[in-house]
Motif scaffolding. Structure first.
Motif, mmCIF file in Angstrom:
data_model
loop_
_atom_site.group_PDB
_atom_site.id
_atom_site.type_symbol
_atom_site.label_atom_id
_atom_site.label_comp_id
_atom_site.label_asym_id
_atom_site.label_seq_id
_atom_site.Cartn_x
_atom_site.Cartn_y
_atom_site.Cartn_z
ATOM 1 N N VAL A 14 0.849 -1.189 0.000
ATOM 2 C CA VAL A 14 0.000 0.000 0.000
ATOM 3 C C VAL A 14 0.882 1.235 0.000
ATOM 4 N N TYR A 15 0.670 2.100 -0.944
ATOM 5 C CA TYR A 15 1.468 3.322 -1.065
ATOM 6 C C TYR A 15 0.832 4.400 -0.211
ATOM 7 N N ASN A 16 1.565 4.928 0.749
ATOM 8 C CA ASN A 16 0.925 5.742 1.776
ATOM 9 C C ASN A 16 0.975 7.257 1.545
ATOM 10 N N GLY A 17 1.104 7.703 0.313
ATOM 11 C CA GLY A 17 0.885 9.140 0.105
ATOM 12 C C GLY A 17 1.969 9.895 -0.619
ATOM 13 N N ASN A 18 3.218 9.718 -0.241
ATOM 14 C CA ASN A 18 4.288 10.466 -0.889
ATOM 15 C C ASN A 18 4.466 10.014 -2.331
ATOM 16 N N THR A 19 4.645 10.950 -3.199
ATOM 17 C CA THR A 19 4.886 10.590 -4.595
ATOM 18 C C THR A 19 6.284 10.020 -4.747
ATOM 19 N N SER A 20 6.485 9.276 -5.818
ATOM 20 C CA SER A 20 7.807 8.683 -6.053
ATOM 21 C C SER A 20 8.860 9.770 -6.224
ATOM 22 N N ARG A 21 8.465 10.881 -6.809
ATOM 23 C CA ARG A 21 9.425 11.972 -7.019
ATOM 24 C C ARG A 21 9.832 12.595 -5.686
ATOM 25 N N ASP A 22 8.881 12.728 -4.760
ATOM 26 C CA ASP A 22 9.204 13.280 -3.436
ATOM 27 C C ASP A 22 10.272 12.439 -2.749
ATOM 28 N N ILE A 23 10.071 11.124 -2.783
ATOM 29 C CA ILE A 23 11.015 10.219 -2.120
ATOM 30 C C ILE A 23 12.363 10.226 -2.830
ATOM 31 N N SER A 24 12.347 10.151 -4.147
ATOM 32 C CA SER A 24 13.604 10.110 -4.900
ATOM 33 C C SER A 24 14.387 11.410 -4.740
ATOM 34 N N GLU A 25 13.681 12.534 -4.687
ATOM 35 C CA GLU A 25 14.368 13.822 -4.492
ATOM 36 C C GLU A 25 14.969 13.916 -3.091
ATOM 37 N N LYS A 26 14.262 13.373 -2.130
ATOM 38 C CA LYS A 26 14.777 13.378 -0.764
ATOM 39 C C LYS A 26 16.076 12.579 -0.673
ATOM 40 N N ILE A 27 16.097 11.426 -1.331
ATOM 41 C CA ILE A 27 17.298 10.579 -1.319
ATOM 42 C C ILE A 27 18.422 11.240 -2.108
ATOM 43 N N ALA A 28 18.094 11.818 -3.264
ATOM 44 C CA ALA A 28 19.108 12.484 -4.091
ATOM 45 C C ALA A 28 19.700 13.685 -3.368
ATOM 46 N N ASP A 29 18.857 14.431 -2.665
ATOM 47 C CA ASP A 29 19.351 15.577 -1.882
ATOM 48 C C ASP A 29 20.307 15.114 -0.782
ATOM 49 N N TYR A 30 19.965 13.998 -0.164
ATOM 50 C CA TYR A 30 20.829 13.448 0.888
ATOM 51 C C TYR A 30 22.175 13.024 0.289
ATOM 52 N N ALA A 31 22.118 12.366 -0.869
ATOM 53 C CA ALA A 31 23.356 11.926 -1.533
ATOM 54 C C ALA A 31 24.240 13.114 -1.873
ATOM 55 N N SER A 32 23.624 14.198 -2.336
ATOM 56 C CA SER A 32 24.372 15.411 -2.671
ATOM 57 C C SER A 32 24.953 16.065 -1.419
ATOM 58 N N GLU A 33 24.140 16.101 -0.363
ATOM 59 C CA GLU A 33 24.580 16.717 0.899
ATOM 60 C C GLU A 33 25.768 15.982 1.509
ATOM 61 N N ARG A 34 25.760 14.656 1.418
ATOM 62 C CA ARG A 34 26.834 13.865 2.037
ATOM 63 C C ARG A 34 28.155 13.960 1.258
#
Length: 284
Positions: free
Chosen positions: A137-157
């Protein structure tokens, strides 16, 4: 005629003083060479910040964060290892550090953004594929929201504290090291020639020059040992851990260069000692 009549007390004092000055010049010369070839060498910095251990730890960090994001949103994370690959992490690390140090031509901040966006796109596609293939069950966040969050973290690190100064340090340090090396070498040679002609006993002058090299060699080795001891006793507060490990690897490599310079100076001093033995034997 006695030996001392040819080599006065004043000559010996001058020789000792000049030998000390030559030792200082040799130490500064060896450090300036290390400064140019290692301390401020952009390629050496890049090597440490794109090494396998650094990139692998960075990849594990980003993968763990991505896995946590997937699990929290009810998305299987089984295939993340095949999305955030070692090659992808290597590419991100290389373009980031080269956008700063300019070791490789043509890599800019836009190149970094393109690599980060490529990672985001891969993760976005993975999320969509997992949702399509499973009954989670997909609980609300769009795939782009999640992928951007991970990509931002990768860039930040990837970010390195005071990274903007690295290129300046590398450029100025390289020029300063080269100028200092040449200047110190010229003055050192002139001083060595002066020492050679102080007094009548040439072997004593050669011995004084050899002692200068030997003292400089021991100083470099002692300096290397002191830095190692201090670095072992005091922790450097740099995070994440793999960035600190890369920094310490850089420090140890630099210290190793100074120690190597000290060893070379000691070998040179042995050559002078050999010449002294031969010259002294020929004078008798």
């Amino acid at each position: 005629m006695s030996e001392n009549s040819h080599d006065t007390k004043g000559n010996r004092r001058v020789r000792v003083f000049l030998s000390f000055v030559l030792c200082v010049l040799i130490v500064l010369f060896s450090l300036s060479v290390c400064f140019k070839s290692v301390f401020t060498n952009a390629s050496y910095m890049e090597e440490k910040l794109t090494s396998f251990s650094y990139v692998n730890s960075y990849r594990e960090d980003v993968t763990a964060f991505a896995s946590d994001c997937f699990v929290k949103n009810g998305i299987p994370d089984d295939n993340l290892e095949n999305v955030i690959t070692q090659d992808k992490a290597q590419e991100l690390a290389e373009v980031y550090i080269n956008s700063i140090l300019k070791v490789k031509v043509g890599i800019t901040e836009d190149t970094v953004n393109q690599s980060v966006d490529s990672l985001r796109s891969d993760i976005d596609n993975e999320i969509k594929q997992q949702i399509k293939n499973t009954d989670y069950v997909y609980n609300g966040n769009t795939s782009r929201d999640i992928s951007e969050k991970i990509a931002d973290y990768a860039s930040e690190r990837l970010n390195i504290p005071y990274a903007s100064y690295l290129e300046t340090i590398a450029n100025i340090g390289s020029v300063a090291g080269a100028v200092a090396s040449v200047t110190l070498a010229v003055f050192g040679i002139i001083l060595a020639v002066i020492i050679y002609f102080v007094g009548a006993r040439r072997y004593r002058s050669v011995r004084a020059i050899g002692i200068s090299f030997m003292s400089a060699g021991f100083f470099d080795l002692f300096l290397s040992l002191i830095v190692i001891i201090i670095s072992r006793m005091k922790n450097v507060d740099i995070f994440p851990l793999y960035l600190r490990q890369a920094f310490m690897s850089y420090v140890y490599g630099s210290v190793g260069a100074v120690a190597l310079a000290g060893g070379i100076l000691l070998l040179v001093s042995l050559v002078f000692i050999t010449f002294v033995w031969k010259m002294k034997r020929d004078e008798k």
